[in-house]
Write an enzyme that holds these catalytic residues in place. Structure first.
Site, short mmCIF file in Angstrom:
data_model
loop_
_atom_site.label_atom_id
_atom_site.label_comp_id
_atom_site.label_asym_id
_atom_site.label_seq_id
_atom_site.Cartn_x
_atom_site.Cartn_y
_atom_site.Cartn_z
CB SER A 199 10.65 32.13 58.32
OG SER A 199 10.43 31.13 57.34
CE LYS A 237 10.70 27.60 58.89
NZ LYS A 237 9.86 28.33 57.94
#
Lengths: 150, 440
Positions: free
Chosen positions: A70, A107
């Site tokens: 991701s 993230k």
């Protein structure tokens, strides 16, 4: 001729002096240049210490391994190793290891005032907006990505 | 002024650092052989799980309330502890590491500062950098600082920092039973209670001559410390340990001399490595073996034997030989042995040892061999090079650790795995799937 005690396990090396035929023992420490010392000796600073360069705060730093893709446009790929510095305060745009509700993730943080969003770096993933009841802990800021060339 | 920093439920906190999902849930850590409880989260305390409770005693509570149970992961705890101790060093001119989860900080000459605010900063740094919650007690003496820390810890909703001044702490001291004062052991507590001295405050009011007579100078020092007069010196350099040891309760009983010999050799090798690290040598080795005390249905036996060295040594080879010799003197066939230990005593610094005239052993040769062995083992892992007397798998094979967490900070293959989410073909444990964070 006087002889010195011979001992095979001794680090001492016998030297013969040619003109007298005497044997003496001189202890040598490593390689010694008889006449010309290395001009680099005075400038010797030791090799580069990667740990010192990459982990300036070892007591607050941790190493984790990534799985998943991701974050691939941020150059974080499956199998990469991350260096985390927990002494750094998370700032807008930094990449951090976070614990959201029940699992760890990595993230990019988008911090606007008091609101935080977690941005993936892969168009296949959606940003994560925190909703009521979500519990987010910013575990530590990522300072380096270590990877093997593929 | 002196401060005592004490980490809250330290072993549990270490486990929670790498499993943040366990915050707010009951967690316990078990002793070395999964024997009994040695660390509890507040939630586990609230369930009534006692310190030192045996595993079988808490089995029902664990099942009913989903208590998370860990085997003790001392390499992780040791690493986190060292990091915290390094971190607090930058806040005080001197620190004294008192135990794996406690340290004194020298605040002398800092009276004019807002010490509680400063201490709060320290707790915040430790919380941020190592993720360890902790409390700090500040006062004029170590004993009072320890008490202040206890008050901070008991005050669950209050601040993690407590300043106690000897001039006005009578009310606080009156709430502390004498048995809870640092340094007052069970015997002294009993004696004080028999004489009507029940609280720390009452102890400060006892005539010092009486205290000296019945509790010796040790008790007098504690009384003076409670009155705000420093008597215990600040020891920033830890005193060398005079004894050290290695012992284990085995997961299965060992019956033969060979098996016990291998275990004792492992212990001897381990303590040898330990004292070489601190640069000391041992004068005496004591080996002990015993049967399972809790199995009254089985025959009971236990004995120790000490070997003294002509010249104190730290050579694994000599220590292993001594352990084997000791075992030969105490081993009796027909008993299931559950526990064994090797203790070293009379430890002195290596450089202070004078060679003995009639010593047949080439200690210099042993020293060089151990240097080489430690270097190899440091690089390729403990027991890469070992004496033939030791077990192949090391001590770990003999002990029971069912719920050991990974060596997150000490072992490369145990690094924390962070799953950031896969686009497709994700493993079943990817949590993001259920959160709607994925496009498809």
């Amino acid at each position: 001729m006087s002889t010195a005690k011979k001992n095979d396990s001794s680090p001492l090396k016998p030297f013969y002096i040619a003109d007298t035929g005497e044997m003496i023992i001189i202890q040598t420490a490593g390689l010694v240049f008889a006449s010309f010392p290395s001009p680099a000796d005075d400038f010797f600073e030791g090799p580069i210490d990667l740990k010192q360069q990459l982990i300036p705060n070892p007591d607050a730093s941790f190493i984790v391994k990534v799985s998943g893709d991701s974050m691939q446009s941020a150059q974080i790929n499956d199998g990469d190793v991350l260096i985390i510095d927990r002494s750094l305060h998370p700032s807008n745009g930094c990449i951090a290891v976070c614990f959201l509700n029940d699992g760890f993730t990595v993230k990019r943080l988008e911090i606007r005032g008091k609101s935080v969003r977690l941005l993936p770096s892969n168009p296949a993933f959606l940003p994560i907006d925190l909703v009521e009841g979500d519990e987010l802990t910013v575990w530590g800021v990522v300072t380096y990505i270590i990877k093997k060339p593929s | 002024m002196v401060a005592l920093l004490d980490m809250n439920s330290f072993y549990v906190s270490c486990e929670r650092l790498f499993s943040p999902g366990l915050h707010g849930r009951p967690v316990v850590v078990l002793s070395n052989n999964d024997g009994f409880v040695i660390s509890r989260s507040n939630e586990a305390k609230a369930l009534g799980i006692q310190m030192g409770a045996a595993v079988f005693e808490i089995r029902d509570l664990v099942r009913k309330h989903g208590v998370k149970v860990f085997s003790s992961n001392y390499s992780l705890y040791g690493d986190i502890s060292a990091r915290v101790m390094n971190t607090i060093r930058r806040f005080a001119p001197a620190t004294e590491v008192y135990s794996i989860d406690e340290a004194f900080l020298d605040f002398s000459g800092m009276q004019r500062y807002d010490l509680p605010a400063y201490a709060l900063k320290i707790t915040q740094a430790v919380q941020r950098e190592q993720g360890m919650p902790c409390c700090i007690g500040i006062s004029e003496t170590k004993v009072l600082a320890k008490l202040a820390n206890r008050l901070a810890k008991k005050d669950l909703n209050g601040s993690s920092v407590r300043l106690l001044k000897s001039a006005n702490c009578a009310l606080d001291l009156d709430k502390v039973p004498v048995g809870d004062i640092w340094g007052i052991g069970g015997q002294y507590a009993k004696l004080l209670e028999q004489n009507g001295i029940l609280t720390a405050y009452e102890f400060t009011q006892a005539p010092s001559a009486w205290v000296r007579k019945h509790l010796t100078v040790v008790g007098l020092r504690i009384q003076m410390e409670l009155q705000g007069i420093p008597c215990l010196p600040f020891e920033s350099a830890p005193e060398d340990k005079k004894t050290t040891g290695s012992s284990r309760t085995f997961k299965i009983c060992l019956n033969t001399q060979t098996e016990l010999g291998e275990a004792l050799a492992d212990f001897a090798a381990r303590v040898g490595e330990k004292i070489r690290k601190q640069g000391s040598v041992a004068s005496i080795l004591t080996a002990s073996i015993e049967t399972d005390y809790f199995r009254k249905d089985q025959p009971q036996y236990g004995r120790s034997f000490s070997v003294s060295f002509t010249t104190p040594t730290n050579s694994t080879i000599l220590l292993v030989n001594a352990a084997k010799f000791a075992l030969g003197n105490i081993f009796r066939d027909g008993y299931p042995y559950k526990r064994a230990s090797v203790m070293l005593s009379g430890l002195v610094q290596e450089e202070t040892v004078l060679p003995t005239l009639f010593d047949q052993i080439d200690h210099e040769k042993h020293r060089r061999l151990m240097l080489a062995m430690d270097a190899v083992n440091g690089r390729f892992g403990r027991n890469a090079v070992r004496t033939a007397a030791q077990t192949a798998g090391g001590v770990a094979k003999l002990t029971h650790q069912a719920s050991l967490s990974p060596g997150y900070t000490t072992c490369w293959k145990d690094l924390l795995r962070v799953n950031v989410g896969f686009r497709s073909g994700w493993p079943s444990d990817v949590w993001e799937v259920g959160r709607g964070g994925l496009l498809f």
